[in-house]
Enzyme design. Structure first.
Site, PDB file in Angstrom:
ATOM      1  N   LEU B  18       3.588   3.257   1.016  1.00 41.15           N
ATOM      2  CA  LEU B  18       2.359   3.809   0.423  1.00 41.15           C
ATOM      3  C   LEU B  18       1.940   5.095   1.135  1.00 41.15           C
ATOM      4  O   LEU B  18       2.282   5.314   2.290  1.00 41.15           O
ATOM      5  CB  LEU B  18       1.225   2.791   0.544  1.00 41.15           C
ATOM      6  CG  LEU B  18       1.325   1.518  -0.303  1.00 41.15           C
ATOM      7  CD1 LEU B  18       0.100   0.668  -0.091  1.00 41.15           C
ATOM      8  CD2 LEU B  18       1.476   1.867  -1.781  1.00 41.15           C
ATOM      9  N   CYS B  19       1.151   5.900   0.418  1.00 45.12           N
ATOM     10  CA  CYS B  19       0.527   7.085   0.988  1.00 45.12           C
ATOM     11  C   CYS B  19      -0.151   6.701   2.296  1.00 45.12           C
ATOM     12  O   CYS B  19      -0.810   5.672   2.326  1.00 45.12           O
ATOM     13  CB  CYS B  19      -0.505   7.638   0.010  1.00 45.12           C
ATOM     14  SG  CYS B  19      -1.720   8.731   0.753  1.00 45.12           S
ATOM     15  N   PRO B  20      -0.038   7.470   3.360  1.00 41.19           N
ATOM     16  CA  PRO B  20       0.535   8.822   3.405  1.00 41.19           C
ATOM     17  C   PRO B  20       1.978   8.863   3.900  1.00 41.19           C
ATOM     18  O   PRO B  20       2.518   9.933   4.119  1.00 41.19           O
ATOM     19  CB  PRO B  20      -0.364   9.497   4.448  1.00 41.19           C
ATOM     20  CG  PRO B  20      -0.630   8.418   5.453  1.00 41.19           C
ATOM     21  CD  PRO B  20      -0.688   7.128   4.651  1.00 41.19           C
ATOM     22  N   ASP B  45       5.181   4.883  -4.690  1.00 41.94           N
ATOM     23  CA  ASP B  45       3.726   5.067  -4.580  1.00 41.94           C
ATOM     24  C   ASP B  45       3.221   5.700  -5.880  1.00 41.94           C
ATOM     25  O   ASP B  45       3.736   6.735  -6.305  1.00 41.94           O
ATOM     26  CB  ASP B  45       3.408   5.969  -3.381  1.00 41.94           C
ATOM     27  CG  ASP B  45       1.904   6.151  -3.175  1.00 41.94           C
ATOM     28  OD1 ASP B  45       1.424   5.827  -2.080  1.00 41.94           O
ATOM     29  OD2 ASP B  45       1.226   6.625  -4.108  1.00 41.94           O
TER      30      ASP B  45
END
Lengths: 168, 84
Positions: B18-20, B45
């Site tokens: 997932l981000c980041p 993502d």
């Protein structure tokens, strides 16, 4: 990997702000991660980063506090449990374990986020008055702290027209 | 010259992250290839497209192509060319 000066200049040339300053004022999981996500992404975007830890945020910079980050269960409407239950004994611990398990499946732990900020050239600062009234001494701070600064230093950074300043 | 048919010089699998993290990892990886070379990135993502777009604009790298492969989970396949 420290950000090269020319990379920072490149971002500025495009007319975009090239520095990120965040006041980290809370010490709970739900308030720390948004700050750390932005602070670890900014160098990848070509930005310099300074984090200013104050009030409950400062506790995270202590050797003891960095290991015991929690999530508040009282007055936290985002948690998947009835709000009043938050005041029951053990709820903070339960909510913390639940959220930590979920979050650390995807994101580095808080101590590792601090390391990531440092590895990418970010700087971490402790708020001097908070240290005073919370009884935190320099020897209590984790080694990742770059310096102890006060309001004037923060305002100087925040006054830079090339800086984005956030308060979390 | 790179085209949409460019063969990637390196592939980075960011599926499940997932981000980041994907942007941070891609930013590291692109510094490990030479300018002009192409990095292939696989990501799941859901914000990958706008996020990689924003990152590439800030850093001056070029997204040659994005292909969405229907899932689940939906996979975004990017070809990114390092500028300088």
């Amino acid at each position: 990997m420290v950000l090269a000066a020319e990379q920072v200049q490149e971002a500025a040339k495009q007319g975009f702000k090239k520095k990120l300053v965040i006041v980290v004022s809370k010490g709970t999981i739900d308030m720390l991660y948004p700050a750390f996500v932005l602070a670890t992404t900014a160098p990848a975007m070509g930005m310099e980063v300074d984090l200013y830890f104050t009030f409950w945020g400062l506790k995270v910079l202590t050797k003891k506090g960095v290991k015991s980050v929690k999530i508040g269960s009282v007055g936290n409407p985002g948690l998947p449990l009835p709000n009043l239950m938050g005041i029951l004994p053990g709820m903070t611990a339960m909510a913390t374990n639940m959220m930590k398990k979920r979050i650390e499946k995807y994101w580095p732990s808080v101590p590792n986020m601090i390391k990531m900020v440092k590895e990418s050239g970010g700087r971490i600062h402790a708020c001097s008055p908070t240290m005073g009234f919370m009884g935190v001494e320099e020897k209590d701070l984790i080694p990742e702290v770059d310096g102890i600064v006060g309001a004037s230093t923060f305002l100087r950074w925040a006054s830079d027209p090339e800086t984005v300043t956030l308060f979390i | 010259m790179a085209t949409s048919l460019s063969k990637p010089d390196r592939t980075l699998d960011q599926r499940g992250l997932l981000c980041p993290l994907p942007v941070i990892n891609v930013n590291k990886a692109i510094q490990e290839i030479s300018s002009g070379q192409v990095l292939e990135v696989l990501a799941t993502d859901p914000g990958s497209k706008p996020d990689f777009d924003a990152w590439s604009k800030s850093r001056g790298h070029r997204i040659i192509s994005v292909v969405e492969e229907q899932g689940p989970p939906k996979v975004y396949r990017f070809l990114i060319q390092r500028s300088k």
